[in-house]
Design an enzyme around this catalytic site. Structure first.
Site, PDB file in Angstrom:
ATOM      1  N   HIS A  64       0.814  -1.210   0.000  1.00 17.60           N
ATOM      2  CA  HIS A  64       0.000   0.000   0.000  1.00 17.60           C
ATOM      3  C   HIS A  64       0.855   1.270   0.000  1.00 17.60           C
ATOM      4  O   HIS A  64       0.351   2.378  -0.224  1.00 17.60           O
ATOM      5  CB  HIS A  64      -0.926  -0.005   1.222  1.00 17.60           C
ATOM      6  CG  HIS A  64      -2.220   0.713   0.998  1.00 17.60           C
ATOM      7  ND1 HIS A  64      -2.394   1.659   0.005  1.00 17.60           N
ATOM      8  CD2 HIS A  64      -3.404   0.653   1.657  1.00 17.60           C
ATOM      9  CE1 HIS A  64      -3.624   2.138   0.057  1.00 17.60           C
ATOM     10  NE2 HIS A  64      -4.262   1.545   1.048  1.00 17.60           N
ATOM     11  N   ASP A  88      -2.381   2.109  -4.457  1.00 18.79           N
ATOM     12  CA  ASP A  88      -3.625   2.448  -3.757  1.00 18.79           C
ATOM     13  C   ASP A  88      -4.662   1.350  -3.979  1.00 18.79           C
ATOM     14  O   ASP A  88      -4.561   0.558  -4.924  1.00 18.79           O
ATOM     15  CB  ASP A  88      -4.166   3.790  -4.248  1.00 18.79           C
ATOM     16  CG  ASP A  88      -3.250   4.950  -3.873  1.00 18.79           C
ATOM     17  OD1 ASP A  88      -2.553   4.835  -2.846  1.00 18.79           O
ATOM     18  OD2 ASP A  88      -3.216   5.945  -4.629  1.00 18.79           O
TER      19      ASP A  88
END
Length: 421
Positions: free
Chosen positions: A392, A396
């Site tokens: 992450h 995204d």
């Protein structure tokens, strides 16, 4: 003059190795290029072969010892070894005086019993580390069942024999007494067996822990209807195999689908290097393969330039090499994205762990028929859960989901792969 038996030149990424198995013992004759010893590193098992015809004169590094690049493992001398034809011819040409002296000396020596001779021969079939352990614990070759090459006794065989001896059970079924049953373990006794972790397993553990500690790892899921791909395989598998000499499997389709999805979502094909993001302009797809030694990930390089047949053929070749421990370090180095297929073992759903420094990995799972709603009707379809684990820090949630949906669309409508849409 003795010739050194040396460990191979390790790549820069490999600091040292461990002597895994000696396939020859001291005094045994070998031919040039014959396998002498296996060296296990944290990535692959490297084979050391004889540089010439000769006899193993001395073993300097026992099984289990740590060795560095180009370190001397033993020595090889020119000759034919014990029991060889040259030695026999030499003994036949001895002068009569020497033969008489030999007869006299042998007459003064007490003759070994057949039992002693047999025990000596059997002990010679044990590796150096195994012989040492047997000596320390007062075991003979008759107490240990060899499972190595040609019945050779390994260190693990000795450990099993010791564990069996401590538990009061024979090492093998052939040694079990037939007259009386094996007594049951006493209540409260719980046997344990301790064995050292292999270098590959330790390396795998380090990388997996590092991936979880150093990445912001998340997993997103989706499901894919496998019927279109399964129908295509059914219709064309015979023609495909006849034309290309390889079976039409699922991995080729998923590899091609991932490549096309990576082109549309380049951040999934990237890696993090310190404070920099490295976007790769090529598509090297790692394919996780399970072996007895652990999980390895050989790489299909430039997968975007390969057709289905070439991808399938290379994956099959990698699988066969992996099971035999023949993968090279170069074949497992690099990779920009990884595919792991836990479905071959029956896994219905899992969360694959990243393969650093890559930022994403796709997990395939078991194909299972389930009732699905299609155009307002319930149909039974072969469905597969897909899982995408991603870092992450770079990717995204929106990008991860879009990537997985792209893979799903390509699999459910394979014509998209041909039309590039």
């Amino acid at each position: 003059m003795a010739t050194d038996i040396k460990a191979p030149q390790f790549p820069e990424s490999v600091a040292d190795g461990t002597v895994a198995t000696w396939h020859k013992k001291e005094g045994e004759a070998v031919k040039r290029d014959e396998l002498l010893v296996d060296i296990e590193t944290d990535k692959v098992v490297l084979e050391v072969v004889a540089p010439m015809d000769g006899v193993v004169a001395k073993i300097l590094k026992d099984e289990g010892d740590t060795v560095e690049s180009q370190q001397v493992l033993g020595q090889l001398e020119a000759g034919s070894g014990s029991g060889g034809g040259d030695a026999k011819a030499e003994s036949e040409d001895k002068p009569a005086a020497k033969a008489d002296k030999a007869d006299k000396d042998s007459a003064e020596q007490p003759e070994k019993s057949s039992e002693q001779q047999e025990e000596g021969d059997d002990d010679a079939q044990a590796g150096p580390a195994a012989r040492k352990m047997m000596s320390e614990h007062g075991l003979s070759a008759a107490d240990v069942k060899g499972t190595g090459r040609a019945g050779r006794i390994t260190k693990e065989d000795v450990e099993k024999a010791l564990a069996s001896k401590q538990s009061g059970q024979p090492a093998s079924a052939s040694e079990a007494p037939k007259a009386a049953p094996i007594p049951a373990a006493e209540p409260g006794e719980r046997e344990e067996r301790r064995v050292p972790m292999t270098r590959l397993r330790k390396r795998i553990a380090e990388r997996l822990v590092s991936a979880q500690q150093n990445a912001a790892m998340l997993t997103t899921f989706n499901e894919v209807n496998m019927k279109p791909i399964m129908d295509m395989r059914k219709n064309y598998k015979d023609a495909f195999e006849k034309a290309h000499g390889v079976r039409l499997g699922f991995m080729g389709f998923f590899t091609r689908a991932c490549v096309e999805a990576l082109k549309r979502h380049p951040e999934v094909n990237a890696s993090i290097d310190g404070d920099d993001v490295v976007y790769h302009g090529y598509y090297d797809i790692g394919v996780a393969v399970s072996t007895e030694r652990g999980l390895v990930v050989p790489v299909v390089r430039d997968a975007d330039q390969k057709g289905l047949a070439e991808v399938e053929s290379q994956i099959i070749d990698y699988g066969q090499k992996a099971q035999k421990g023949k993968l090279s370090i170069e074949e497992m180095t690099g990779g920009t994205f990884t595919i792991s297929n836990g479905g071959v073992f029956g896994s219905l759903m899992s969360m694959p762990i990243l393969n650093p420094p890559q930022t994403a990995i796709l997990g395939m799972h078991k194909i299972q028929e389930r009732p699905m709603a299609v155009d307002g009707k319930v149909e039974i379809l072969p469905m597969m859960y897909l899982a995408l684990s991603y870092d992450h820090r770079l990717i995204d949630g929106k990008q991860a989901v879009q990537f997985l949906v792209t893979v799903k669309n390509f699999i459910e409508d394979p014509a998209r792969l041909l039309l590039d849409i």
